[in-house]
Each structure stands twice: as structure tokens, then as C-alpha cells.
Design a protein around this motif. Structure first.
Motif, PDB file in Angstrom:
ATOM      1  N   SER A 255      47.082  44.489 -12.897  1.00 10.50           N
ATOM      2  CA  SER A 255      46.741  44.022 -11.556  1.00 10.50           C
ATOM      3  C   SER A 255      45.223  43.966 -11.361  1.00 10.50           C
ATOM      4  O   SER A 255      44.700  43.002 -10.788  1.00 10.50           O
ATOM      5  CB  SER A 255      47.347  44.939 -10.496  1.00 10.50           C
ATOM      6  N   LEU A 256      44.513  44.973 -11.821  1.00 11.69           N
ATOM      7  CA  LEU A 256      43.054  44.991 -11.695  1.00 11.69           C
ATOM      8  C   LEU A 256      42.393  43.919 -12.555  1.00 11.69           C
ATOM      9  O   LEU A 256      41.407  43.311 -12.134  1.00 11.69           O
ATOM     10  CB  LEU A 256      42.506  46.369 -12.058  1.00 11.69           C
ATOM     11  N   MET A 257      42.946  43.668 -13.727  1.00 14.58           N
ATOM     12  CA  MET A 257      42.412  42.599 -14.565  1.00 14.58           C
ATOM     13  C   MET A 257      42.613  41.245 -13.886  1.00 14.58           C
ATOM     14  O   MET A 257      41.711  40.407 -13.877  1.00 14.58           O
ATOM     15  CB  MET A 257      43.069  42.612 -15.942  1.00 14.58           C
TER      16      MET A 257
ATOM     17  N   MET B 132      53.699  53.035  -9.106  1.00 12.63           N
ATOM     18  CA  MET B 132      53.219  52.005  -9.995  1.00 12.63           C
ATOM     19  C   MET B 132      52.685  52.668 -11.254  1.00 12.63           C
ATOM     20  O   MET B 132      51.965  53.642 -11.195  1.00 12.63           O
ATOM     21  CB  MET B 132      52.109  51.239  -9.278  1.00 12.63           C
ATOM     22  N   GLY B 133      53.037  52.116 -12.403  1.00 18.32           N
ATOM     23  CA  GLY B 133      52.590  52.686 -13.666  1.00 18.32           C
ATOM     24  C   GLY B 133      51.150  52.340 -13.984  1.00 18.32           C
ATOM     25  O   GLY B 133      50.542  51.452 -13.378  1.00 18.32           O
ATOM     26  N   LYS B 134      50.615  53.062 -14.948  1.00 13.07           N
ATOM     27  CA  LYS B 134      49.216  52.884 -15.328  1.00 13.07           C
ATOM     28  C   LYS B 134      48.945  51.461 -15.815  1.00 13.07           C
ATOM     29  O   LYS B 134      47.933  50.853 -15.450  1.00 13.07           O
ATOM     30  CB  LYS B 134      48.873  53.892 -16.424  1.00 13.07           C
ATOM     31  N   TYR B 135      49.848  50.918 -16.609  1.00 12.84           N
ATOM     32  CA  TYR B 135      49.613  49.590 -17.166  1.00 12.84           C
ATOM     33  C   TYR B 135      49.791  48.487 -16.136  1.00 12.84           C
ATOM     34  O   TYR B 135      49.114  47.461 -16.201  1.00 12.84           O
ATOM     35  CB  TYR B 135      50.501  49.348 -18.383  1.00 12.84           C
ATOM     36  N   SER B 136      50.664  48.698 -15.176  1.00 12.33           N
ATOM     37  CA  SER B 136      50.794  47.684 -14.125  1.00 12.33           C
ATOM     38  C   SER B 136      49.554  47.673 -13.227  1.00 12.33           C
ATOM     39  O   SER B 136      49.122  46.611 -12.779  1.00 12.33           O
ATOM     40  CB  SER B 136      52.067  47.904 -13.302  1.00 12.33           C
TER      41      SER B 136
END
Length: 81
Positions: free
Chosen positions: A9-11, A1-5
């Protein structure tokens, strides 16, 4: 999983988790102990997940915005009495 995904997801998680807390917060007296509890209780979980996901502290304002949005949305849910 990439950093932005992971960040998105956390947001999303911060938003979803804060909706019930915003609902409960809206039903208590402002600045009471329960009010403070409902505002701050999800924060350690979000911080821990941000740490596990390797998300830098530069993205804290985005997480905060998602959490505030969840609190606001939860506070707008009508209360059935």
C-alpha cells in the motif's frame, strides 16, 4: 493488516503521489529550485507513513523505486499548451 500489505500500500501511495510531482518537475528547468522541490517534497510524507506503518528501513529501496517510477511516469505525461 499484515506487514506486506502495508508495504504494498505504501509503495502504491509513493507511486501515485509522485506522478503529479513528476509532471510538474518535467515542466521546469533541470536542477532549478522548483525542480528540486518537486523531486523532494513528497519524501517526508512517505518517510512519515513508512514510520507509522512500522515498515523497517530495509524496504527503503522498494519505496525509492516506487517514487522514482512515479516521477518518471509523471514526467512522460504530455503537456497541453
Amino acid at each position: 493488516m499484515g506487514k506486506y500489505s502495508i508495504l504494498i500500500s505504501l509503495m502504491f501511495f509513493a507511486l501515485i503521489v509522485n506522478i503529479p510531482f513528476g509532471y510538474w518537475r518535467a515542466q521546469t528547468r533541470k536542477f532549478s529550485f522548483k525542480w528540486m522541490l518537486y523531486v523532494h517534497l513528497p519524501v517526508p510524507l512517505i518517510i512519515y507513513l513508512r514510520y507509522l506503518g512500522g515498515i523497517n528501513y530495509y524496504y527503503i529501496p522498494l519505496m525509492l523505486a516506487a517514487a522514482i517510477t512515479g516521477q518518471y511516469a509523471g514526467g512522460k505525461i504530455p503537456v497541453n499548451k
